[in-house]
Design an enzyme around this catalytic site. Sequence first.
Site, PDB file in Angstrom:
ATOM      1  N   ASP A   1       6.509  69.122  15.957  1.00  0.00           N
ATOM      2  CA  ASP A   1       5.715  68.621  14.740  1.00  0.00           C
ATOM      3  C   ASP A   1       5.134  69.614  13.908  1.00  0.00           C
ATOM      4  OD1 ASP A   1       5.416  67.289  12.586  1.00  0.00           O
ATOM      5  OD2 ASP A   1       4.094  65.579  13.134  1.00  0.00           O
TER       6      ASP A   1
ATOM      7  N   GLU B   1      -2.482  61.490  12.924  1.00  0.00           N
ATOM      8  CA  GLU B   1      -1.166  61.788  13.885  1.00  0.00           C
ATOM      9  C   GLU B   1      -2.582  63.001  14.527  1.00  0.00           C
ATOM     10  OE1 GLU B   1       2.095  62.863  12.433  1.00  0.00           O
ATOM     11  OE2 GLU B   1       1.781  64.704  13.031  1.00  0.00           O
TER      12      GLU B   1
ATOM     13  N   HIS C   1       2.039  56.008  10.912  1.00  0.00           N
ATOM     14  CA  HIS C   1       1.468  55.957  12.253  1.00  0.00           C
ATOM     15  C   HIS C   1       0.864  54.530  11.688  1.00  0.00           C
ATOM     16  CE1 HIS C   1       2.539  60.090  13.411  1.00  0.00           C
ATOM     17  NE2 HIS C   1       2.915  59.009  13.960  1.00  0.00           N
TER      18      HIS C   1
ATOM     19  N   ASN D   1       9.132  55.349  18.914  1.00  0.00           N
ATOM     20  CA  ASN D   1       7.529  55.708  18.956  1.00  0.00           C
ATOM     21  C   ASN D   1       6.899  53.988  18.725  1.00  0.00           C
ATOM     22  OD1 ASN D   1       8.651  57.778  19.659  1.00  0.00           O
ATOM     23  ND2 ASN D   1       7.304  58.869  18.103  1.00  0.00           N
TER      24      ASN D   1
ATOM     25  N   ASP E   1       4.565  64.100  22.699  1.00  0.00           N
ATOM     26  CA  ASP E   1       4.404  63.765  21.400  1.00  0.00           C
ATOM     27  C   ASP E   1       4.186  65.058  20.509  1.00  0.00           C
ATOM     28  OD1 ASP E   1       5.028  61.727  19.090  1.00  0.00           O
ATOM     29  OD2 ASP E   1       2.625  60.808  20.188  1.00  0.00           O
ATOM     30  N   HIS E   2       3.922  64.243  19.051  1.00  0.00           N
ATOM     31  CA  HIS E   2       3.587  65.531  18.374  1.00  0.00           C
ATOM     32  C   HIS E   2       3.154  66.715  18.396  1.00  0.00           C
ATOM     33  CE1 HIS E   2       4.322  62.272  14.643  1.00  0.00           C
ATOM     34  NE2 HIS E   2       4.661  61.754  15.560  1.00  0.00           N
TER      35      HIS E   2
ATOM     36  N   SER F   1       0.293  62.209  23.898  1.00  0.00           N
ATOM     37  CA  SER F   1       0.306  62.830  22.475  1.00  0.00           C
ATOM     38  C   SER F   1      -1.178  63.781  23.045  1.00  0.00           C
ATOM     39  CB  SER F   1      -0.791  61.460  21.631  1.00  0.00           C
ATOM     40  OG  SER F   1      -1.678  61.698  22.304  1.00  0.00           O
TER      41      SER F   1
ATOM     42  N   HIS G   1       9.699  57.364  13.551  1.00  0.00           N
ATOM     43  CA  HIS G   1       8.284  57.844  14.595  1.00  0.00           C
ATOM     44  C   HIS G   1       7.755  56.111  13.917  1.00  0.00           C
ATOM     45  CE1 HIS G   1       7.168  61.208  16.003  1.00  0.00           C
ATOM     46  NE2 HIS G   1       8.117  61.681  16.273  1.00  0.00           N
ATOM     47  N   GLY G   2       6.209  55.757  13.934  1.00  0.00           N
ATOM     48  CA  GLY G   2       5.823  54.641  13.420  1.00  0.00           C
ATOM     49  C   GLY G   2       5.629  53.433  13.274  1.00  0.00           C
ATOM     50  N   GLY G   3       6.886  52.871  15.002  1.00  0.00           N
ATOM     51  CA  GLY G   3       7.482  51.569  14.669  1.00  0.00           C
ATOM     52  C   GLY G   3       6.748  50.799  14.837  1.00  0.00           C
ATOM     53  N   SER G   4       5.461  50.760  14.575  1.00  0.00           N
ATOM     54  CA  SER G   4       4.483  49.459  15.099  1.00  0.00           C
ATOM     55  C   SER G   4       4.742  48.549  14.093  1.00  0.00           C
ATOM     56  CB  SER G   4       2.919  49.916  15.487  1.00  0.00           C
ATOM     57  OG  SER G   4       2.921  50.451  16.769  1.00  0.00           O
TER      58      SER G   4
ATOM     59  N   ASP H   1       3.256  52.723  19.273  1.00  0.00           N
ATOM     60  CA  ASP H   1       2.037  52.996  20.356  1.00  0.00           C
ATOM     61  C   ASP H   1       0.653  52.184  20.136  1.00  0.00           C
ATOM     62  OD1 ASP H   1      -0.452  54.511  21.313  1.00  0.00           O
ATOM     63  OD2 ASP H   1      -0.524  56.128  19.880  1.00  0.00           O
ATOM     64  N   THR H   2       0.193  51.730  18.151  1.00  0.00           N
ATOM     65  CA  THR H   2      -0.587  50.900  17.611  1.00  0.00           C
ATOM     66  C   THR H   2      -0.150  49.812  18.165  1.00  0.00           C
ATOM     67  OG1 THR H   2      -0.166  52.750  15.718  1.00  0.00           O
ATOM     68  CG2 THR H   2      -1.665  50.395  15.663  1.00  0.00           C
TER      69      THR H   2
HETATM   70  O1  LIG Z   1       4.715  57.877  16.700  1.00  0.00           O
HETATM   71  C1  LIG Z   1       4.442  57.174  17.449  1.00  0.00           C
HETATM   72  C2  LIG Z   1       3.692  58.561  17.945  1.00  0.00           C
HETATM   73  O2  LIG Z   1       4.430  59.853  17.650  1.00  0.00           O
HETATM   74  C3  LIG Z   1       3.917  56.033  17.094  1.00  0.00           C
HETATM   75  O3  LIG Z   1       3.301  55.140  15.502  1.00  0.00           O
HETATM   76  P1  LIG Z   1       3.076  53.708  15.789  1.00  0.00           P
HETATM   77  O4  LIG Z   1       1.235  54.037  16.259  1.00  0.00           O
HETATM   78  O5  LIG Z   1       2.731  53.908  14.434  1.00  0.00           O
HETATM   79  O6  LIG Z   1       3.575  53.141  16.637  1.00  0.00           O
HETATM   80  O1  LIG Z   2       0.779  59.955  16.599  1.00  0.00           O
HETATM   81  C1  LIG Z   2       0.981  59.327  17.386  1.00  0.00           C
HETATM   82  C2  LIG Z   2       0.855  58.832  18.278  1.00  0.00           C
HETATM   83  O2  LIG Z   2       0.409  57.460  18.177  1.00  0.00           O
HETATM   84  C3  LIG Z   2       0.066  59.307  19.259  1.00  0.00           C
HETATM   85  O3  LIG Z   2      -2.040  58.750  18.960  1.00  0.00           O
HETATM   86  P1  LIG Z   2      -3.201  59.531  19.046  1.00  0.00           P
HETATM   87  O4  LIG Z   2      -3.023  61.493  19.231  1.00  0.00           O
HETATM   88  O5  LIG Z   2      -4.078  58.367  18.819  1.00  0.00           O
HETATM   89  O6  LIG Z   2      -3.046  59.817  20.500  1.00  0.00           O
HETATM   90 ZN   LIG Z   3       4.720  59.685  15.614  1.00  0.00          ZN
HETATM   91 ZN   LIG Z   4       4.222  64.890  11.646  1.00  0.00          ZN
END
Ligand SMILES: O=C(CO)COP(=O)(O)O
Ligand SMILES: O=C[C@H](O)COP(=O)(O)O
Ligand SMILES: [Zn+2]
Ligand SMILES: [Zn+2]
Length: 357
Positions: free
Chosen positions: A143, A181, A225, A285, A108-109, A61, A263-266, A287-288
Amino acid sequence: MGVLDVVPAGVLTGDNVRKLFEYAKEQQFAIPAINVTSSSTANAVLEAARDIKAPIILQVSQGGSAYFAGKGLANDRQQASILGAIAAAHHIRTVAKEYGVPVVLHSDHCAHKLLPWFDGMLKADEEYFQRHGEALFSSHMLDLSEESKEDNIATCVQYFKRMAPLGLWLEMEIGITGGEEDGVDNTGVDNSKLYTQPEDIFDVYSALSAVSPNFSIAAAFGNVHGVYKPGNVKLHPELLQKHQVYAEEKLNGKKKPLFLVFHGGSGSTKEEIKTAVTNGVVKMNVDTDTQFAYLAGIRNFVQNKSGYLQTQVGNPEGADKPNKKYYDPRVWVREGEKTLSARVKEACADLGNVDRL
Ligand SMILES: O=C(CO)COP(=O)(O)O
Ligand SMILES: O=C[C@H](O)COP(=O)(O)O
Ligand SMILES: [Zn+2]
Ligand SMILES: [Zn+2]
């Protein structure tokens, strides 16, 4: 037949990226994209992929890139984010092949206000292309979902025309991912924006496919996210089927023409993930959940070995016993790498991305 019959190990570029996603779509599996912020997290993700014989996506990111370069560097003109993204890319390129798995190296974004970061990465891609005949990255995300649809598409087309000759894949977002994000706060956004309409997706498809076939769409289907207590925004991956069908009809029956990104797979359920993959999601994706997993190993180590971590000398085994073997970062950070790796393997299993080489 497996992924390595389709694409090589190491960082993929050009048509190999599309070949991987085409293969995943055909075989009905998807590849997780894990946000990495350091060589430690990147290596742990690659290790997981190697262990379960799976292709993998590593992404940075804008904030993660700045962290990669060092939080001590100024970033008022995105200079640290640009440098950090380049540093991450070189690190991943240097080690990826040794792990024996195909790797998509992605950013990423990138919202409108962050375009100087994108410009910096693209310049690095062009310079790398001059020297090596391929871009530094496999793919980048734009994005511009906060802008009007027309502006979003027009800006994507403009960048995509510059990216296509380098063989770069473009991921774009239409509809909005909720939550937060990179300092863009989407927590209070209008509900309808969280679910993209098939017509809007087809407008994107028409405009981008005129430039190159190497693109994917992050359509919103209630994605958020972060991980929160269940609220009123609900994930509806079954809606993605409507987008494929709408595009199929417009394209005279071309089956599942869209490459979709989740996006936001967590925090998603196994069932939601399965439905998304069935409907043409090729990248999810995470991340969290992987951030939390990285912490878990370190937290457990610090809790369990507390008696060994208070002084350099002296622990429960004796007042003169040295503790170097406990406070060496290669020991306690490694514990985080192990739990991160385990969470990446779980994401791969959820997506059907195991034993795929
Ligand atoms: O979409 C994401 C990164 O672009 C990750 O989202 P999460 O943090 O919800 O898994
Ligand atoms: O946008 C979502 C990703 O989880 C990136 O997050 P971040 O900006 O905290 O690195
Ligand atoms: Zn995302
Ligand atoms: Zn977005």
